[in-house]
Scaffold this motif. Sequence first.
Motif, mmCIF file in Angstrom:
data_model
loop_
_atom_site.group_PDB
_atom_site.id
_atom_site.type_symbol
_atom_site.label_atom_id
_atom_site.label_comp_id
_atom_site.label_asym_id
_atom_site.label_seq_id
_atom_site.Cartn_x
_atom_site.Cartn_y
_atom_site.Cartn_z
ATOM 1 N N MET A 64 7.263 -51.905 10.767
ATOM 2 C CA MET A 64 6.907 -53.183 11.375
ATOM 3 C C MET A 64 8.088 -54.148 11.303
ATOM 4 O O MET A 64 8.831 -54.137 10.325
ATOM 5 C CB MET A 64 5.720 -53.752 10.597
ATOM 6 N N ASP A 65 8.250 -54.974 12.330
ATOM 7 C CA ASP A 65 9.300 -55.999 12.370
ATOM 8 C C ASP A 65 10.706 -55.419 12.240
ATOM 9 O O ASP A 65 11.608 -56.088 11.741
ATOM 10 C CB ASP A 65 9.080 -57.058 11.263
ATOM 11 N N VAL A 66 10.898 -54.180 12.658
ATOM 12 C CA VAL A 66 12.233 -53.582 12.639
ATOM 13 C C VAL A 66 12.890 -53.751 14.011
ATOM 14 O O VAL A 66 14.088 -53.992 14.112
ATOM 15 C CB VAL A 66 12.160 -52.085 12.235
ATOM 16 N N VAL A 67 12.077 -53.651 15.070
ATOM 17 C CA VAL A 67 12.587 -53.924 16.416
ATOM 18 C C VAL A 67 12.565 -55.436 16.623
ATOM 19 O O VAL A 67 11.516 -56.073 16.494
ATOM 20 C CB VAL A 67 11.719 -53.229 17.484
ATOM 21 N N LEU A 68 13.742 -56.017 16.876
ATOM 22 C CA LEU A 68 13.866 -57.473 17.015
ATOM 23 C C LEU A 68 14.467 -57.804 18.371
ATOM 24 O O LEU A 68 15.121 -56.951 18.987
ATOM 25 C CB LEU A 68 14.779 -58.026 15.910
ATOM 26 N N PRO A 69 14.284 -59.031 18.840
ATOM 27 C CA PRO A 69 14.908 -59.407 20.116
ATOM 28 C C PRO A 69 16.422 -59.198 20.032
ATOM 29 O O PRO A 69 17.050 -59.656 19.082
ATOM 30 C CB PRO A 69 14.561 -60.894 20.253
ATOM 31 N N GLY A 70 16.968 -58.466 20.985
ATOM 32 C CA GLY A 70 18.413 -58.217 20.996
ATOM 33 C C GLY A 70 18.832 -56.953 20.281
ATOM 34 O O GLY A 70 20.008 -56.598 20.293
ATOM 35 N N GLY A 71 17.915 -56.253 19.637
ATOM 36 C CA GLY A 71 18.303 -55.017 18.957
ATOM 37 C C GLY A 71 17.326 -54.586 17.890
ATOM 38 O O GLY A 71 16.105 -54.669 18.076
ATOM 39 N N VAL A 72 17.892 -54.122 16.781
ATOM 40 C CA VAL A 72 17.058 -53.668 15.660
ATOM 41 C C VAL A 72 17.600 -54.221 14.350
ATOM 42 O O VAL A 72 18.772 -54.586 14.267
ATOM 43 C CB VAL A 72 17.016 -52.122 15.560
ATOM 44 N N ARG A 73 16.730 -54.267 13.328
ATOM 45 C CA ARG A 73 17.119 -54.863 12.060
ATOM 46 C C ARG A 73 17.923 -53.893 11.187
ATOM 47 O O ARG A 73 18.619 -54.303 10.277
ATOM 48 C CB ARG A 73 15.858 -55.310 11.315
ATOM 49 N N VAL A 74 17.773 -52.587 11.446
ATOM 50 C CA VAL A 74 18.410 -51.618 10.538
ATOM 51 C C VAL A 74 19.432 -50.762 11.280
ATOM 52 O O VAL A 74 19.343 -50.548 12.481
ATOM 53 C CB VAL A 74 17.362 -50.667 9.913
ATOM 54 N N ASP A 75 20.391 -50.285 10.523
ATOM 55 C CA ASP A 75 21.325 -49.299 11.043
ATOM 56 C C ASP A 75 20.949 -47.967 10.399
ATOM 57 O O ASP A 75 20.366 -47.951 9.318
ATOM 58 C CB ASP A 75 22.755 -49.696 10.653
ATOM 59 N N ILE A 76 21.236 -46.882 11.090
ATOM 60 C CA ILE A 76 21.005 -45.578 10.469
ATOM 61 C C ILE A 76 22.368 -44.954 10.236
ATOM 62 O O ILE A 76 23.059 -44.545 11.168
ATOM 63 C CB ILE A 76 20.094 -44.689 11.350
ATOM 64 N N ASP A 77 22.786 -44.951 8.975
ATOM 65 C CA ASP A 77 24.137 -44.492 8.636
ATOM 66 C C ASP A 77 24.144 -42.975 8.431
ATOM 67 O O ASP A 77 23.150 -42.292 8.653
ATOM 68 C CB ASP A 77 24.650 -45.222 7.383
ATOM 69 N N GLN A 78 25.282 -42.469 7.980
ATOM 70 C CA GLN A 78 25.454 -41.026 7.777
ATOM 71 C C GLN A 78 24.341 -40.470 6.886
ATOM 72 O O GLN A 78 23.712 -39.460 7.209
ATOM 73 C CB GLN A 78 26.832 -40.787 7.142
ATOM 74 N N ALA A 79 24.076 -41.155 5.772
ATOM 75 C CA ALA A 79 23.062 -40.662 4.837
ATOM 76 C C ALA A 79 21.684 -40.636 5.514
ATOM 77 O O ALA A 79 20.923 -39.680 5.357
ATOM 78 C CB ALA A 79 23.026 -41.554 3.601
ATOM 79 N N GLY A 80 21.410 -41.676 6.286
ATOM 80 C CA GLY A 80 20.127 -41.757 6.981
ATOM 81 C C GLY A 80 19.980 -40.634 7.998
ATOM 82 O O GLY A 80 18.924 -40.037 8.138
ATOM 83 N N ARG A 81 21.073 -40.355 8.704
ATOM 84 C CA ARG A 81 21.022 -39.292 9.714
ATOM 85 C C ARG A 81 20.784 -37.932 9.059
ATOM 86 O O ARG A 81 20.021 -37.115 9.565
ATOM 87 C CB ARG A 81 22.329 -39.278 10.529
ATOM 88 N N GLU A 82 21.444 -37.732 7.906
ATOM 89 C CA GLU A 82 21.241 -36.457 7.205
ATOM 90 C C GLU A 82 19.801 -36.332 6.722
ATOM 91 O O GLU A 82 19.176 -35.268 6.814
ATOM 92 C CB GLU A 82 22.225 -36.323 6.041
ATOM 93 N N LEU A 83 19.280 -37.437 6.204
ATOM 94 C CA LEU A 83 17.881 -37.439 5.747
ATOM 95 C C LEU A 83 16.957 -37.049 6.906
ATOM 96 O O LEU A 83 16.061 -36.217 6.756
ATOM 97 C CB LEU A 83 17.512 -38.839 5.229
ATOM 98 N N LEU A 84 17.224 -37.642 8.074
ATOM 99 C CA LEU A 84 16.359 -37.380 9.229
ATOM 100 C C LEU A 84 16.463 -35.927 9.686
ATOM 101 O O LEU A 84 15.459 -35.279 9.956
ATOM 102 C CB LEU A 84 16.729 -38.312 10.382
ATOM 103 N N ARG A 85 17.682 -35.417 9.745
ATOM 104 C CA ARG A 85 17.851 -34.028 10.197
ATOM 105 C C ARG A 85 17.108 -33.068 9.274
ATOM 106 O O ARG A 85 16.404 -32.161 9.734
ATOM 107 C CB ARG A 85 19.328 -33.659 10.243
ATOM 108 N N ALA A 86 17.260 -33.279 7.980
ATOM 109 C CA ALA A 86 16.581 -32.406 7.012
ATOM 110 C C ALA A 86 15.073 -32.536 7.159
ATOM 111 O O ALA A 86 14.333 -31.552 7.103
ATOM 112 C CB ALA A 86 17.019 -32.775 5.600
ATOM 113 N N GLU A 87 14.629 -33.776 7.390
ATOM 114 C CA GLU A 87 13.198 -34.021 7.512
ATOM 115 C C GLU A 87 12.639 -33.333 8.759
ATOM 116 O O GLU A 87 11.534 -32.789 8.734
ATOM 117 C CB GLU A 87 12.981 -35.533 7.587
ATOM 118 N N HIS A 88 13.397 -33.355 9.848
ATOM 119 C CA HIS A 88 12.916 -32.716 11.082
ATOM 120 C C HIS A 88 12.765 -31.211 10.879
ATOM 121 O O HIS A 88 11.802 -30.610 11.347
ATOM 122 C CB HIS A 88 13.879 -33.005 12.250
#
Lengths: 174, 531
Positions: free
Chosen positions: B316-340
């Motif tokens: 919630m409240d991550v999508v904001l006018p003009g963009g998004v509140r969070v960045d997904i960095d290298q660690a985040g991308r790895e977490l997501l790939r493993a999770e998928h």
Amino acid sequence: MLRILKRIYHSGLLTENEPDYLQDPEVQALGSELKTVVDAHFNGSLAIRAVDAGSCNACELEIHAINGPHYDIERFGVHFVASPRHADVLLVTGPVSRHMETAVRRTWRAMAAPRFVIACGDCACNGGEFGSSYASCGAVENVIPVDLQIAGCPPSPVQLMRGILALMQKAKKI
Amino acid sequence: MNRFDWLSEYLARLEDEHVVVPSGNTQSLAPAHLLIIDPEDWAKVAVVAKQMGLRWAAIWGDEQDHDIVLTVVLVYQGDYIALRTAMTGDHPVIASHTPVYAAADRMERHLADMLGVQFDGHPDPRRWTRHRAWEADEYPLRAHFPAAGQGNGLTPADSDYPFPPIQGSGVYEIPVGPVHAGIIEPGHFRFQAAGEPILRLEERLGYVHKGIEKRAIGRDAEGLARLAARISGDSTVAHSWAACQALERACHVKIPAKASLIRGLLCERERVANHLGDIGAICNDVGFAFAQMQCQALREQWLRHSLTLTGHRLMMDVVLPGGVRVDIDQAGRELLRAEHVWLREQIGPLFDILNDHPSLEDRLLSSGYLSPASAAELGVSGYVGKASGQAVDLRKDSPYAPYSRLSFSVALSEAGDVAARMAIRQQEIYSSLELMNEMLDILENTAESEPTQVKLAPILGAEGLGLIDGWRGEIISHVRLDDKGRIAHFFARDPSWFSWPALERIVLGNIVPDFPVCNKSVNASYSGQDL
């Protein structure tokens, strides 16, 4: 059938022990007391009736989660019932929409004393993003007496469990 | 065929009917084409549109300088047109589209209650959104109606709503709600049954109407995003995105590619989380608790990763006018790939069990049938539409960033039953996993330094349209700014506006005890419809 049993066996027991999800020492103490209190004051089972009085349904998703395998609140003797007549606690989510005002009052009146009301989530505590308007009465306490508020938008399953434990502490003193 | 090639034929056919479209433009509601229509021609434009096979998607109204301005959105092959007309606000009367498009029924009644527009020829003159919180001759969306309301006494129950009576030997009624037995949203269902089979179901919604449209007026962009995030909590990403997209289009702002990729990732995560929950709940409603526990366990892990990535379990409240509140960095991308990879490994054997289990088949196959013709007539999108032959998917038909550069196939079935709606959800989880991996690949090659949000400078008086494919289907949001850059009008059309009427048809002939599983297979939002 064998496939189902195999899957259940390999999934194992997911329900987490208290220290894993209740890291706060104060809450841990509450957690261990919960069953004692439920046993002593509610004869071993605390019955909750959840009523959505106007929420956006996010609170409902998290209330569902505390009944899921990871939290399994039923092991503490806390369970959700279908009728206010069977309930000790009314768990109200959302600002109370004006269209639900009478329904919420009637649900509360249908409960036998002693009864407790928890306002669940920011909207239930203070009206949240919707506030008071032509369509919304705002906080639950504007409509029925509230014993405990659980903040959060929505409160996480852990916050919900903490809240219910805190209500037990309060109820013990009555 | 190029985009909008068909529009010239539509305009030609209108001309045959002596309908002149005095003006219009392609900018103010882009990507939709805006056509200004004379109020006299309001019925004809719908008749011609229906003949050409256009889908009716939304109507909203707005009071501007004592005039009532109505806008209807129609869709053909993924191209959107907006028809607009204006009338004097004293006693606005216009032809109803409902006799032509059944889909228009409840939204027109909503406008009649909220704005005082009289729809001539509407087959159902009863109130819809209004219960008894305001009087029949008061209209909350009129400018002079105070947002705080007038007189704040106790609101009585709406007990005298005129449900049509039913008569016959052995015929009986079951009133259910607004307070339901489970942990779900409130609404009233009036069943009329003979023996076990349901003869008729009428829904009475509006219980969670909390004045979202009125509440939006006067807010700034951030305030609107917060409100949109709470239109329907399970679709918080999709609704925030639709509102923000409308705002960004109104302000002629292009968000960074990285921001739209992250929005896409979050929106697909929301789809997966909800589909997992629904698949378990559908099985649970026919007493197969095993699936419920398995799916809830997967969903819980999924939500915890969302918490790690975005700081909020439901994002919630991550999508904001003009963009998004969070960045997904290298660690985040790895977490997501493993999770998928993990989720794919988990759901494979689980779905194999669900799809080959005789006691489930017995309850899910052929239950709750929605014919492709009904689905088309009601304009249903999302998994309910896709299970009944409606290949409506904005990500494909009317692609926006990041989907415009991704390839995927749309799940489709003609079977129309509960089993089909569950199967579509399963296929959509797989397709979302692929889409998310594609997005991660592109994100990998995006500069770390690229911003995730840009500033929004309001353009006074501008308006914009948001078109997003949420997990329930097509979401349409409209935003208009006032002369101070604040919100003057906001309307969000959740897909539930159409899946609720579909449910009334789905349950016909089914036994009353199968209502929960039929309802769960549709899982329409009360809050998203009631506003």
